[in-house]
Design a protein around this motif. Structure first.
Motif, PDB file in Angstrom:
ATOM      1  N   VAL A 120       2.153   5.798   4.338  1.00 32.03           N
ATOM      2  CA  VAL A 120       3.601   5.945   4.396  1.00 32.03           C
ATOM      3  C   VAL A 120       4.216   4.768   3.645  1.00 32.03           C
ATOM      4  O   VAL A 120       3.795   3.628   3.832  1.00 32.03           O
ATOM      5  CB  VAL A 120       4.076   5.955   5.866  1.00 32.03           C
ATOM      6  N   GLY A 121       5.162   5.060   2.752  1.00 28.69           N
ATOM      7  CA  GLY A 121       5.807   3.996   1.976  1.00 28.69           C
ATOM      8  C   GLY A 121       7.193   3.663   2.531  1.00 28.69           C
ATOM      9  O   GLY A 121       7.621   4.227   3.542  1.00 28.69           O
ATOM     10  N   ASP A 122       7.891   2.763   1.847  1.00 34.10           N
ATOM     11  CA  ASP A 122       9.254   2.408   2.252  1.00 34.10           C
ATOM     12  C   ASP A 122      10.243   3.475   1.792  1.00 34.10           C
ATOM     13  O   ASP A 122       9.951   4.277   0.915  1.00 34.10           O
ATOM     14  CB  ASP A 122       9.658   1.078   1.603  1.00 34.10           C
ATOM     15  N   LEU A 149       6.079   8.602   0.386  1.00 36.21           N
ATOM     16  CA  LEU A 149       4.701   8.808   0.809  1.00 36.21           C
ATOM     17  C   LEU A 149       3.807   8.488  -0.382  1.00 36.21           C
ATOM     18  O   LEU A 149       4.128   8.867  -1.518  1.00 36.21           O
ATOM     19  CB  LEU A 149       4.540  10.283   1.206  1.00 36.21           C
ATOM     20  N   LEU A 150       2.723   7.765  -0.141  1.00 37.77           N
ATOM     21  CA  LEU A 150       1.792   7.443  -1.216  1.00 37.77           C
ATOM     22  C   LEU A 150       0.551   8.310  -1.061  1.00 37.77           C
ATOM     23  O   LEU A 150      -0.067   8.320  -0.003  1.00 37.77           O
ATOM     24  CB  LEU A 150       1.384   5.965  -1.157  1.00 37.77           C
ATOM     25  N   VAL A 209       3.652   5.635 -10.212  1.00 33.50           N
ATOM     26  CA  VAL A 209       2.382   5.154  -9.667  1.00 33.50           C
ATOM     27  C   VAL A 209       2.584   3.764  -9.060  1.00 33.50           C
ATOM     28  O   VAL A 209       3.260   2.927  -9.649  1.00 33.50           O
ATOM     29  CB  VAL A 209       1.312   5.073 -10.783  1.00 33.50           C
ATOM     30  N   VAL A 210       2.030   3.534  -7.884  1.00 33.43           N
ATOM     31  CA  VAL A 210       2.056   2.192  -7.283  1.00 33.43           C
ATOM     32  C   VAL A 210       0.636   1.815  -6.880  1.00 33.43           C
ATOM     33  O   VAL A 210      -0.217   2.682  -6.706  1.00 33.43           O
ATOM     34  CB  VAL A 210       2.973   2.106  -6.034  1.00 33.43           C
ATOM     35  N   GLN A 211       0.425   0.489  -6.747  1.00 35.52           N
ATOM     36  CA  GLN A 211      -0.911   0.024  -6.368  1.00 35.52           C
ATOM     37  C   GLN A 211      -0.875  -0.608  -4.981  1.00 35.52           C
ATOM     38  O   GLN A 211       0.087  -1.300  -4.643  1.00 35.52           O
ATOM     39  CB  GLN A 211      -1.390  -1.023  -7.372  1.00 35.52           C
ATOM     40  N   ARG A 212      -1.893  -0.343  -4.202  1.00 36.67           N
ATOM     41  CA  ARG A 212      -2.068  -1.014  -2.903  1.00 36.67           C
ATOM     42  C   ARG A 212      -3.536  -1.313  -2.728  1.00 36.67           C
ATOM     43  O   ARG A 212      -4.359  -0.392  -2.836  1.00 36.67           O
ATOM     44  CB  ARG A 212      -1.665  -0.072  -1.765  1.00 36.67           C
ATOM     45  N   ASP A 213      -3.849  -2.561  -2.457  1.00 36.33           N
ATOM     46  CA  ASP A 213      -5.253  -2.966  -2.283  1.00 36.33           C
ATOM     47  C   ASP A 213      -6.126  -2.442  -3.430  1.00 36.33           C
ATOM     48  O   ASP A 213      -7.173  -1.836  -3.199  1.00 36.33           O
ATOM     49  CB  ASP A 213      -5.811  -2.472  -0.949  1.00 36.33           C
ATOM     50  N   LYS A 214      -5.645  -2.633  -4.650  1.00 34.32           N
ATOM     51  CA  LYS A 214      -6.360  -2.260  -5.884  1.00 34.32           C
ATOM     52  C   LYS A 214      -6.561  -0.746  -6.061  1.00 34.32           C
ATOM     53  O   LYS A 214      -7.308  -0.310  -6.923  1.00 34.32           O
ATOM     54  CB  LYS A 214      -7.717  -2.973  -5.948  1.00 34.32           C
ATOM     55  N   GLN A 215      -5.921   0.030  -5.213  1.00 28.22           N
ATOM     56  CA  GLN A 215      -6.026   1.487  -5.347  1.00 28.22           C
ATOM     57  C   GLN A 215      -4.690   2.030  -5.853  1.00 28.22           C
ATOM     58  O   GLN A 215      -3.633   1.631  -5.356  1.00 28.22           O
ATOM     59  CB  GLN A 215      -6.392   2.087  -3.981  1.00 28.22           C
ATOM     60  N   ASN A 229       0.067   7.949  -6.229  1.00 26.19           N
ATOM     61  CA  ASN A 229       1.276   8.635  -6.677  1.00 26.19           C
ATOM     62  C   ASN A 229       2.295   8.521  -5.553  1.00 26.19           C
ATOM     63  O   ASN A 229       1.985   8.839  -4.394  1.00 26.19           O
ATOM     64  CB  ASN A 229       0.977  10.118  -6.959  1.00 26.19           C
ATOM     65  N   MET A 230       3.493   8.054  -5.903  1.00 23.28           N
ATOM     66  CA  MET A 230       4.528   7.886  -4.876  1.00 23.28           C
ATOM     67  C   MET A 230       5.504   9.053  -4.941  1.00 23.28           C
ATOM     68  O   MET A 230       6.014   9.391  -6.013  1.00 23.28           O
ATOM     69  CB  MET A 230       5.277   6.567  -5.091  1.00 23.28           C
ATOM     70  N   MET A 231       5.732   9.667  -3.797  1.00 27.35           N
ATOM     71  CA  MET A 231       6.630  10.832  -3.754  1.00 27.35           C
ATOM     72  C   MET A 231       7.446  10.787  -2.477  1.00 27.35           C
ATOM     73  O   MET A 231       7.164   9.976  -1.582  1.00 27.35           O
ATOM     74  CB  MET A 231       5.808  12.124  -3.807  1.00 27.35           C
ATOM     75  N   ASP A 232       8.441  11.673  -2.376  1.00 21.75           N
ATOM     76  CA  ASP A 232       9.222  11.731  -1.143  1.00 21.75           C
ATOM     77  C   ASP A 232       8.372  12.227   0.017  1.00 21.75           C
ATOM     78  O   ASP A 232       7.564  13.157  -0.149  1.00 21.75           O
ATOM     79  CB  ASP A 232      10.409  12.702  -1.314  1.00 21.75           C
TER      80      ASP A 232
END
Ligand SMILES: Nc1ncnc2c1ncn2[C@@H]1O[C@H](COP(=O)(O)OP(=O)(O)OP(=O)(O)O)[C@@H](O)[C@H]1O
Ligand SMILES: [Mg+2]
Length: 303
Positions: free
Chosen positions: A42-44, A48-49, A78-84, A87-90
């Motif tokens: 879950v993103g801000d 949703l990632l 595209v966003v990165q988290r912990d090197k992964q 795709n960021m979407m609603d």
């Protein structure tokens, strides 16, 4: 709700009111019905990632400029988290209040033609797939398969589709989750029209106005699909319709999951209703949507 500000959303998603609450930064609730458990965060701000998939990214980029845009989650790159990469979407659940959610996988097959080709290039008899097959139906293997205790992957993929309503109705219920309940995902052998109607009925719980809401949105979606450039030029396989409603009576339907949606080589186009024969790339998506609409209409009491 603790936030008080409302704003007009420019690209509002279908099925929700034109006035939606401004999405706060704090992560929103999110519940998953089916699919790979570790693929999401879950993103801000109501996002949703989903674990990055190039094919899905390409689809979302195209969809953001297509007439289908209101029927898919808005895509934010595209966003990165912990090197992964993700795709960021609603997050489609953001503006619902303890929602009920259903995932229906659309189309008359859930593997791509290219998956058949790949499986044929290396035709290894698979014991693991044989075991899965007999676990579901001990009568399914042929005498030769029984002797080898193995089946080819192509055979397994095609057999698996015949268990559910995928080949007979062009869609299947993957699962649903009603407010404050566990997931129902035991629909792998839900095949006949009557069984599917019972499953859908279990989700909407005889709430006529909810069914009306879904029907209105599905018919709008069908109209837009029939005219969409994206849809005409893509083989859409393994994609789902996500149904969401809550106790306020709000309903929404969106297309999700484009990991197996591929662009066709020009000038090839699909009508999504012609039966599939290998080579024609047809996916039965609209045929399935016609059937889904027909079944939901039958759920309504005669008036
Ligand atoms: N944008 C979204 N908003 C809210 N929920 C979502 C969204 N995208 C996916 N989900 C939830 O996650 C589930 C799985 O999504 P999706 O099909 O995209 O994942 P997947 O891992 O590709 O699944 P599979 O490959 O098994 O079909 C959906 O059934 C739905 O419950
Ligand atoms: Mg899926």
């Amino acid at each position: 709700m603790t936030w008080k500000f409302w704003m007009e959303k420019k690209h509002k998603s279908c099925g929700t009111s034109s006035l939606v609450p401004m999405t706060p930064k704090k992560p929103q609730q999110w519940l998953q019905v089916v699919g790979h458990a570790g693929s999401f965060h879950v993103g801000d701000y109501g996002t949703l990632l989903k674990r990055f998939c190039k094919r899905e990214q390409q689809c979302y980029l195209r969809l953001m400029t297509d007439t289908l845009r209101p029927f898919v989650p808005a895509y934010h790159g595209v966003v990165q988290r912990d090197k992964q990469d993700y795709n960021m979407m609603d997050n489609l659940l953001t503006h619902f209040n303890t929602p009920a959610i259903m995932d229906c996988k659309m189309g008359s097959r859930t593997y791509l033609e290219e998956e058949l080709h790949t499986a044929r290039e290396r035709p290894q008899p698979r014991n693991d797939m044989y075991e899965k097959m007999v676990a579901v139906d001990p009568e399914a293997p042929t005498a030769q398969e029984r002797a080898q205790q193995a089946v080819l992957k192509t055979r397994y993929m095609q057999w698996r589709e015949t268990l559910s309503s995928t080949t007979t109705l062009g869609f299947r219920v993957e699962g649903f989750r009603k407010a404050n309940e566990d997931c129902h995902t035991n629909f792998k052998r839900t095949k006949s029209r009557e069984q599917v109607m019972e499953a859908l009925g279990g989700f909407v719980e005889s709430r006529t106005h909810i069914v009306w809401g879904y029907l209105r949105q599905l018919k709008q979606l069908r109209q837009v699909l029939e005219a969409s450039d994206f849809f005409r030029t893509h083989e859409v396989v393994g994609s789902s319709l996500l149904f969401v409603h809550d106790w306020t009576g709000r309903t929404g339907v969106w297309m999700i999951d484009f990991g197996k949606t591929v662009a066709l080589p020009p000038p090839l186009t699909l009508d999504h209703r012609t039966p599939w024969v290998e080579g024609n790339r047809e996916d039965g998506y609209l045929w399935g949507l016609d059937n889904l609409i027909g079944i939901l209409e039958n759920i309504l009491p005669l008036s």
